[in-house]
Design a protein around this motif. Structure first.
Motif, mmCIF file in Angstrom:
data_model
loop_
_atom_site.group_PDB
_atom_site.id
_atom_site.type_symbol
_atom_site.label_atom_id
_atom_site.label_comp_id
_atom_site.label_asym_id
_atom_site.label_seq_id
_atom_site.Cartn_x
_atom_site.Cartn_y
_atom_site.Cartn_z
ATOM 1 N N ASP A 21 41.708 31.187 41.435
ATOM 2 C CA ASP A 21 40.750 31.192 40.323
ATOM 3 C C ASP A 21 39.431 30.560 40.768
ATOM 4 O O ASP A 21 39.270 30.184 41.925
ATOM 5 C CB ASP A 21 41.348 30.506 39.083
ATOM 6 N N SER A 22 38.492 30.402 39.850
ATOM 7 C CA SER A 22 37.151 29.926 40.227
ATOM 8 C C SER A 22 37.179 28.491 40.757
ATOM 9 O O SER A 22 36.268 28.074 41.464
ATOM 10 C CB SER A 22 36.202 30.031 39.040
ATOM 11 N N GLY A 23 38.221 27.738 40.438
ATOM 12 C CA GLY A 23 38.354 26.391 40.982
ATOM 13 C C GLY A 23 39.195 26.350 42.251
ATOM 14 O O GLY A 23 39.625 25.281 42.679
ATOM 15 N N MET A 24 39.448 27.536 42.834
ATOM 16 C CA MET A 24 40.250 27.675 44.065
ATOM 17 C C MET A 24 41.700 27.204 43.876
ATOM 18 O O MET A 24 42.353 26.787 44.816
ATOM 19 C CB MET A 24 39.598 26.961 45.260
ATOM 20 N N GLN A 25 42.177 27.289 42.620
ATOM 21 C CA GLN A 25 43.605 27.039 42.397
ATOM 22 C C GLN A 25 44.370 28.326 42.689
ATOM 23 O O GLN A 25 43.962 29.398 42.240
ATOM 24 C CB GLN A 25 43.851 26.623 40.942
ATOM 25 N N LEU A 26 45.471 28.185 43.412
ATOM 26 C CA LEU A 26 46.292 29.350 43.746
ATOM 27 C C LEU A 26 47.046 29.805 42.500
ATOM 28 O O LEU A 26 47.805 29.041 41.900
ATOM 29 C CB LEU A 26 47.278 28.964 44.855
ATOM 30 N N LYS A 27 46.830 31.069 42.083
ATOM 31 C CA LYS A 27 47.451 31.581 40.867
ATOM 32 C C LYS A 27 48.671 32.453 41.174
ATOM 33 O O LYS A 27 49.576 32.570 40.343
ATOM 34 C CB LYS A 27 46.427 32.397 40.068
ATOM 35 N N ALA A 28 48.661 33.106 42.314
ATOM 36 C CA ALA A 28 49.791 33.974 42.682
ATOM 37 C C ALA A 28 49.717 34.213 44.181
ATOM 38 O O ALA A 28 48.632 34.176 44.773
ATOM 39 C CB ALA A 28 49.705 35.296 41.939
ATOM 40 N N ALA A 313 40.014 33.266 51.478
ATOM 41 C CA ALA A 313 39.378 33.299 50.148
ATOM 42 C C ALA A 313 38.026 32.592 50.182
ATOM 43 O O ALA A 313 37.083 32.985 49.486
ATOM 44 C CB ALA A 313 40.298 32.650 49.111
ATOM 45 N N LEU A 314 37.927 31.548 51.046
ATOM 46 C CA LEU A 314 36.655 30.810 51.150
ATOM 47 C C LEU A 314 35.548 31.648 51.789
ATOM 48 O O LEU A 314 34.370 31.288 51.723
ATOM 49 C CB LEU A 314 36.860 29.521 51.967
#
Ligand SMILES: [Zn+2]
Length: 317
Positions: A21-28, A313-314
């Motif tokens: 997500d936009s906070g770089m939390q892994l969602k899946a 992702a970065l």
């Protein structure tokens, strides 16, 4: 809103995808075996299909995605988005993977080498947090890396900087490397070539428990060497010390060039444990004249298996 980014790691063994997500939390995340014999077009088709299935699973669509970053196990011409020499997946040689994936996904795509993205990830979220300068090293089946200079990933003129495994460390030791040189540190100290050295020594008649653990000569790998090392097997000790010695030289040369002594390391052969790592660090300290005054830090990577998907992702700005 395009709030999400996707990181893909195309490895020699596995392909991993992560949705952030936009906070770089892994969602899946998802993991697949790499079809090493697939053509480049098939591989890109597979990636595009898996991006959609990752999004489906999270109840999202491509419209929610800001961009996709992908890491490849080869030299990558970052500016052109082309994978160059790849010893792992031969079909990727000289392929415009960035544009191929862009066309399939109709999304912004960024591609880079796996060592570079792991360096980015460790610098931002891992063991390298807070250091403006560091050298990241992957010590695994092969040896790769990435350079963080003045807070930025340094890519060099063609995007191929940081290929530390091809540092030339000896003209009398080592095997012919994939790059055409004999004596790259990768041809001595990588998992693949340490195992090969053990195999050759046993073929020559050396007795070793490595063979007991491996079962057959061709089954010799670093897991067998590691087990024999735990039993103080003399050949295992020799194999590991020889590999560690040349890695220490590699870090020493890197330090001389860049005046950086923060080294972050990850990868499978670090599982050999403290005897291997201690010997590598001792070799560095032995060769370095300035280490007493400016002691180096060798820091284990903190992001583990997820380092590459995070770093990929970065790549998305
Ligand atoms: Zn080489």
């Amino acid at each position: 809103m395009r709030n999400y980014v996707i990181g893909i790691d195309v490895g020699g063994t596995n392909i991993k995808l992560g949705l952030f997500d936009s906070g770089m939390q892994l969602k899946a995340e998802q993991k697949y075996l790499t079809a090493k014999d697939a053509s480049a077009a098939e591989l890109i088709g597979f990636l595009s299909q898996k991006v959609d299935s990752l999004l489906d699973g999270a109840g999202l669509s491509r419209d929610d995605v800001r961009g996709v970053g992908a890491a490849f196990p080869s030299s990558v011409d970052y500016k052109r988005g082309v994978t160059l020499e790849s010893s792992n997946i031969v079909s990727l040689n000289e392929q415009p993977v960035r544009d191929m994936l862009r066309q399939k996904l109709q999304l912004p795509v960024f591609v880079d080498n796996d060592g570079n993205v792991a360096a980015l990830a460790e610098h931002k979220y891992g063991a390298g947090r807070g250091y403006d300068n560091l050298i990241y090293a992957t010590l695994a089946t092969g040896i790769g890396g990435g350079l963080i200079l003045n807070g930025q990933l340094y890519r060099g003129m063609h995007g191929m900087a940081g290929e530390i495994g091809h540092m030339f460390v000896s003209d009398s030791t080592g095997y012919p490397c994939g790059c055409g040189v004999i004596g790259c540190v990768q041809s001595i100290s990588s998992g693949m070539y340490m195992a090969r050295y053990a195999m050759d020594r046993i073929k020559e008649g050396e007795e070793s428990r490595i063979l007991d653990y491996a079962g057959t000569l061709s089954g010799i790998d670093m897991i067998a060497v590691g087990r024999a090392l735990q039993m103080n097997d003399p050949l295992a000790l020799e194999v590991v010390n020889r590999g560690a010695e040349y890695l220490g030289r590699m870090f020493h040369s890197l330090n001389q060039i860049f005046d950086i002594n923060i080294f972050v390391y990850g990868g499978g052969i670090t599982k050999l444990g403290h005897r291997f790592m201690d010997r590598m660090i001792a070799s560095y300290r032995h060769h370095s004249l300035i280490d007493q005054k400016y002691p180096a830090k060798f820091l284990p990577a903190e992001l583990g298996e997820r380092g590459e998907i995070i770093g990929a992702a970065l790549l998305v700005p």
